[in-house]
Structures are given as structure tokens and as C-alpha cells.
Design a protein around this motif. Structure first.
Motif, PDB file in Angstrom:
ATOM      1  N   ALA A   1      -8.369 -22.313  -3.888  1.00 54.22           N
ATOM      2  CA  ALA A   1      -7.747 -23.141  -2.843  1.00 54.22           C
ATOM      3  C   ALA A   1      -8.263 -22.771  -1.456  1.00 54.22           C
ATOM      4  N   PRO A   2      -9.557 -22.941  -1.211  1.00 57.01           N
ATOM      5  CA  PRO A   2     -10.126 -22.577   0.091  1.00 57.01           C
ATOM      6  C   PRO A   2      -9.705 -23.559   1.179  1.00 57.01           C
ATOM      7  N   ASP A   3      -9.836 -23.138   2.430  1.00 62.93           N
ATOM      8  CA  ASP A   3      -9.690 -24.081   3.530  1.00 62.93           C
ATOM      9  C   ASP A   3     -10.784 -25.142   3.420  1.00 62.93           C
ATOM     10  N   TRP A   4     -10.526 -26.317   4.021  1.00 61.77           N
ATOM     11  CA  TRP A   4     -11.531 -27.380   3.996  1.00 61.77           C
ATOM     12  C   TRP A   4     -12.863 -26.887   4.565  1.00 61.77           C
ATOM     13  N   SER A   5     -12.808 -26.103   5.629  1.00 59.92           N
ATOM     14  CA  SER A   5     -14.048 -25.652   6.263  1.00 59.92           C
ATOM     15  C   SER A   5     -14.856 -24.775   5.322  1.00 59.92           C
ATOM     16  N   VAL A   6     -14.185 -23.927   4.555  1.00 60.27           N
ATOM     17  CA  VAL A   6     -14.874 -23.072   3.586  1.00 60.27           C
ATOM     18  C   VAL A   6     -15.439 -23.920   2.453  1.00 60.27           C
ATOM     19  N   LEU A   7     -14.651 -24.878   1.966  1.00 60.87           N
ATOM     20  CA  LEU A   7     -15.132 -25.749   0.896  1.00 60.87           C
ATOM     21  C   LEU A   7     -16.330 -26.560   1.357  1.00 60.87           C
ATOM     22  N   ASP A   8     -16.290 -27.053   2.598  1.00 61.97           N
ATOM     23  CA  ASP A   8     -17.414 -27.835   3.103  1.00 61.97           C
ATOM     24  C   ASP A   8     -18.682 -26.983   3.189  1.00 61.97           C
TER      25      ASP A   8
ATOM     26  N   LEU B   1     -10.433 -22.239  -8.291  1.00 60.79           N
ATOM     27  CA  LEU B   1      -9.816 -23.520  -7.947  1.00 60.79           C
ATOM     28  C   LEU B   1     -10.413 -23.960  -6.617  1.00 60.79           C
ATOM     29  N   TYR B   2     -11.230 -25.004  -6.652  1.00 60.80           N
ATOM     30  CA  TYR B   2     -11.951 -25.440  -5.455  1.00 60.80           C
ATOM     31  C   TYR B   2     -11.178 -26.467  -4.634  1.00 60.80           C
ATOM     32  N   LEU B   3     -10.040 -26.944  -5.138  1.00 64.05           N
ATOM     33  CA  LEU B   3      -9.267 -27.930  -4.378  1.00 64.05           C
ATOM     34  C   LEU B   3      -8.813 -27.300  -3.071  1.00 64.05           C
ATOM     35  N   PRO B   4      -9.022 -27.973  -1.944  1.00 66.54           N
ATOM     36  CA  PRO B   4      -8.708 -27.349  -0.645  1.00 66.54           C
ATOM     37  C   PRO B   4      -7.212 -27.162  -0.431  1.00 66.54           C
ATOM     38  N   ARG B   5      -6.880 -26.067   0.237  1.00 68.05           N
ATOM     39  CA  ARG B   5      -5.491 -25.703   0.481  1.00 68.05           C
ATOM     40  C   ARG B   5      -4.753 -26.801   1.238  1.00 68.05           C
ATOM     41  N   GLU B   6      -5.424 -27.399   2.223  1.00 66.65           N
ATOM     42  CA  GLU B   6      -4.751 -28.426   3.027  1.00 66.65           C
ATOM     43  C   GLU B   6      -4.357 -29.638   2.180  1.00 66.65           C
ATOM     44  N   ALA B   7      -5.227 -30.028   1.241  1.00 66.97           N
ATOM     45  CA  ALA B   7      -4.912 -31.175   0.389  1.00 66.97           C
ATOM     46  C   ALA B   7      -3.719 -30.871  -0.516  1.00 66.97           C
ATOM     47  N   LEU B   8      -3.651 -29.639  -1.000  1.00 69.77           N
ATOM     48  CA  LEU B   8      -2.518 -29.249  -1.838  1.00 69.77           C
ATOM     49  C   LEU B   8      -1.229 -29.226  -1.023  1.00 69.77           C
ATOM     50  N   GLN B   9      -1.291 -28.655   0.169  1.00 70.10           N
ATOM     51  CA  GLN B   9      -0.098 -28.575   1.007  1.00 70.10           C
ATOM     52  C   GLN B   9       0.384 -29.951   1.431  1.00 70.10           C
ATOM     53  N   ASP B  10      -0.556 -30.853   1.736  1.00 73.25           N
ATOM     54  CA  ASP B  10      -0.181 -32.218   2.112  1.00 73.25           C
ATOM     55  C   ASP B  10       0.536 -32.939   0.973  1.00 73.25           C
ATOM     56  N   ALA B  11       0.222 -32.517  -0.264  1.00 75.55           N
ATOM     57  CA  ALA B  11       0.870 -33.129  -1.430  1.00 75.55           C
ATOM     58  C   ALA B  11       2.144 -32.376  -1.822  1.00 75.55           C
ATOM     59  N   GLY B  12       2.541 -31.387  -1.013  1.00 71.78           N
ATOM     60  CA  GLY B  12       3.769 -30.658  -1.290  1.00 71.78           C
ATOM     61  C   GLY B  12       3.616 -29.527  -2.283  1.00 71.78           C
ATOM     62  N   ILE B  13       2.376 -29.039  -2.455  1.00 77.39           N
ATOM     63  CA  ILE B  13       2.134 -27.925  -3.377  1.00 77.39           C
ATOM     64  C   ILE B  13       1.880 -26.679  -2.544  1.00 77.39           C
ATOM     65  N   SER B  14       2.825 -25.742  -2.588  1.00 74.36           N
ATOM     66  CA  SER B  14       2.708 -24.553  -1.748  1.00 74.36           C
ATOM     67  C   SER B  14       2.331 -23.305  -2.530  1.00 74.36           C
ATOM     68  N   THR B  15       2.434 -23.337  -3.843  1.00 73.12           N
ATOM     69  CA  THR B  15       2.132 -22.173  -4.657  1.00 73.12           C
ATOM     70  C   THR B  15       0.632 -21.866  -4.637  1.00 73.12           C
ATOM     71  N   THR B  16       0.288 -20.621  -4.901  1.00 74.89           N
ATOM     72  CA  THR B  16      -1.114 -20.228  -5.007  1.00 74.89           C
ATOM     73  C   THR B  16      -1.507 -19.912  -6.447  1.00 74.89           C
ATOM     74  N   ASP B  17      -0.580 -20.045  -7.367  1.00 79.59           N
ATOM     75  CA  ASP B  17      -0.868 -19.772  -8.775  1.00 79.59           C
ATOM     76  C   ASP B  17      -1.593 -20.955  -9.406  1.00 79.59           C
ATOM     77  N   ILE B  18      -2.782 -20.696  -9.939  1.00 82.57           N
ATOM     78  CA  ILE B  18      -3.618 -21.796 -10.429  1.00 82.57           C
ATOM     79  C   ILE B  18      -2.939 -22.554 -11.551  1.00 82.57           C
ATOM     80  N   ALA B  19      -2.373 -21.863 -12.517  1.00 82.53           N
ATOM     81  CA  ALA B  19      -1.733 -22.542 -13.646  1.00 82.53           C
ATOM     82  C   ALA B  19      -0.596 -23.443 -13.180  1.00 82.53           C
TER      83      ALA B  19
END
Length: 280
Positions: free
Chosen positions: A117-124, A178-196
Motif C-alpha cells: 500500500a505505497p503512497d501514490w508518489s512511490v507507486l508512480d 500489495l501495490y494498491l496505493p494507500r490513498e485509493a484504499l483510504q478514499d474507499a474507507g479501507i484503513s487497515t494495513t493487513d493485506i488479507a
């Protein structure tokens, strides 16, 4: 296909011959095709170092050998078994050292720590190194002018890499990534960092759809650039874009709610790409 090509294909197979990139390379004139096979083989070798497991220290040391050999070739012209076959094409097509180093740096990002769950800048940055840098090497071989080539590599590289990320979330999770960016997860209401937990979350579909819309836009921008390029120089990247955009659309149609059916390239999309571009 010449005996030399058969030998090279055997070196990059099965990864290359089972990929849409192999199909896109096969439509090139023989000289360009040979150059692309060698660039592809180099990138696959470096990628395998990152993905094949083993102690991180050993994999980092192996990557450093690739980095050192590339640096030494550009500095002194000295080749090793890692650069010997690549060297003639570096000279012929003016391939840039910085792009090879960027590919190695991208694979290093996967080794230093598992990306989660990297930041968008790291993923980019990762997308630029792992995909767009390969594109910058490729467009020189395709004969595309520099301005269009750099712009196309930016957009299409990110489109292809994000499509892979959206397709391979379960496969990546098995490697602790998990390459999905942290901001996209948070915007969708997902705050956990556990991949499963993330992969089973009911809002994962919303997060992935947002990323998919951005990926669509990258494909649109890539198509815009290719529309201004001579047909012969855009043939292979257009084929890659057609096939992988097809995968993206299949993913959007399937969604990302668990359980997720596997989505891979379709021979129908490859055939459509070939026919659309009038190769035959």
C-alpha cells in the motif's frame, strides 16, 4: 525465424513466448525484433532476481552486479556475460544507460522491502522504473521520435503496469506485496494495513475501480500520442495497448470482490490487435 532467433527465444521462453509482449515483438522487422528480444531478456533476468526468492542481501548483491556491468559498459565499453549480447543493440539504437539503471532500481524497490500500500508518489516512481523505463528503451528501437517516445512511454508504461497490478493482486499478496496505493484504499474507507483483510474487504472493489479509471485515462493518452506517430513505429505499442486494455476492461466487468476469477490475456484480443493494425 532464423536459428539465432530460435536460440534467443529459447532463452527468454517460456516467459516471453507466453506473453502478449512476445506477440508484439514478433510483428517487428527482424533487426528490431532481435534487439527487443535482447532488451526483454535483460529485463526478465533482472525481474527474476527480484521475484525468485532467497535472502534479500543476496538478491541485492546480484542486482548490484547488473548495475555495475551496465555502468562499466557505458564507461569503458567492457562487456560481461550480462551485457555482451545487449551491447551491439545499445550502440545501434542509442539506448540510454539511465533507462537500464532505472529498470534495475525498480526491481530493487521490490527487494529492499515488500511494497505494501505505497503512497501514490512511490507507486508512480515504481511504475516509471519498472515499466516506463522499458518503454523508453523500446521506442528507440521502434524508431519513434524522442518527444513522442518519451510521452508514450510515460502513459503506456503506467497503463500496462497498473493493469498488471489490478490483475495480480492475489498473486502479489502471496509474495507479501500489495501495490494498491494507500490513498485509493483510504478514499474507499479501507484503513487497515493487513493485506488479507484488505483483499477481503467489501470496499476493495470501489478502490480498484478508481485506479482502473485512472488506468483507462493512461490508455487514452497513449492512443492520442500514437495517433501522431508513423504507423510503423507505433505498431508494437498499439498491439500491447489493445491487448492489455482488453484485460483491463475484463477486470472492470468482473470486479474485485472476493472470490476473484482469474483474468488473463485472450488470444481473441491478440488476433484483434494484429488485424486492426493491418499487419497481414
Amino acid at each position: 525465424m532464423s536459428s539465432q532467433e530460435h536460440e534467443l527465444v529459447s532463452e527468454v521462453a517460456p516467459a516471453a513466448t507466453s506473453s502478449s509482449f512476445y506477440a508484439a515483438m514478433r510483428v517487428l522487422p527482424s533487426a528490431q525484433r532481435d534487439a527487443m528480444y535482447h532488451v526483454y531478456a535483460f529485463c526478465r533476468e533482472v525481474d527474476d532476481v527480484a521475484d525468485n526468492g532467497g535472502p534479500r542481501e543476496g538478491r541485492l548483491a546480484e542486482l548490484e552486479c547488473y548495475r555495475f556491468d551496465i555502468e562499466q559498459y557505458y564507461l569503458t565499453g567492457r562487456t560481461t556475460h550480462r551485457t555482451r549480447d545487449l551491447a551491439p543493440f545499445i550502440t545501434e539504437y542509442g539506448l540510454l544507460k539511465d533507462d537500464f539503471i532505472a529498470v534495475i532500481d525498480g526491481m530493487e524497490m521490490d527487494i529492499v522491502r515488500d511494497i505494501q500500500a505505497p503512497d501514490w508518489s512511490v507507486l508512480d516512481l515504481y511504475c516509471d522504473r519498472a515499466a516506463s523505463a522499458v518503454g523508453r528503451l523500446s521506442v528507440r528501437i521502434f524508431g519513434m521520435d524522442e518527444a513522442h517516445g518519451i510521452e508514450l512511454s510515460h502513459h503506456l508504461g503506467r497503463a500496462l503496469q497498473l493493469t498488471n497490478i489490478l490483475r495480480d493482486i492475489d498473486e502479489d499478496a502471496a509474495m507479501g506485496r500489495l501495490y494498491l496505493p494507500r490513498e485509493a484504499l483510504q478514499d474507499a474507507g479501507i484503513s487497515t494495513t493487513d493485506i488479507a483483510t484488505i483483499l477481503a474487504h467489501p470496499n476493495l472493489d470501489r478502490a480498484c475501480r478508481g485506479i482502473a479509471m485512472l488506468t483507462r485515462n493512461y490508455y487514452n493518452q497513449a492512443e492520442r500520442v500514437m495517433a501522431h506517430c508513423p504507423r510503423r513505429t507505433a505498431r508494437s505499442p498499439r498491439m500491447m495497448a489493445t491487448v492489455y486494455r482488453g484485460i483491463l476492461e475484463k477486470l472492470i466487468g468482473r470486479g474485485w470482490n472476493a472470490p476473484r476469477a482469474d483474468v488473463r490475456r485472450s488470444k481473441r484480443y491478440v488476433l484483434w490487435a494484429v488485424l486492426r493494425d493491418g499487419i497481414f
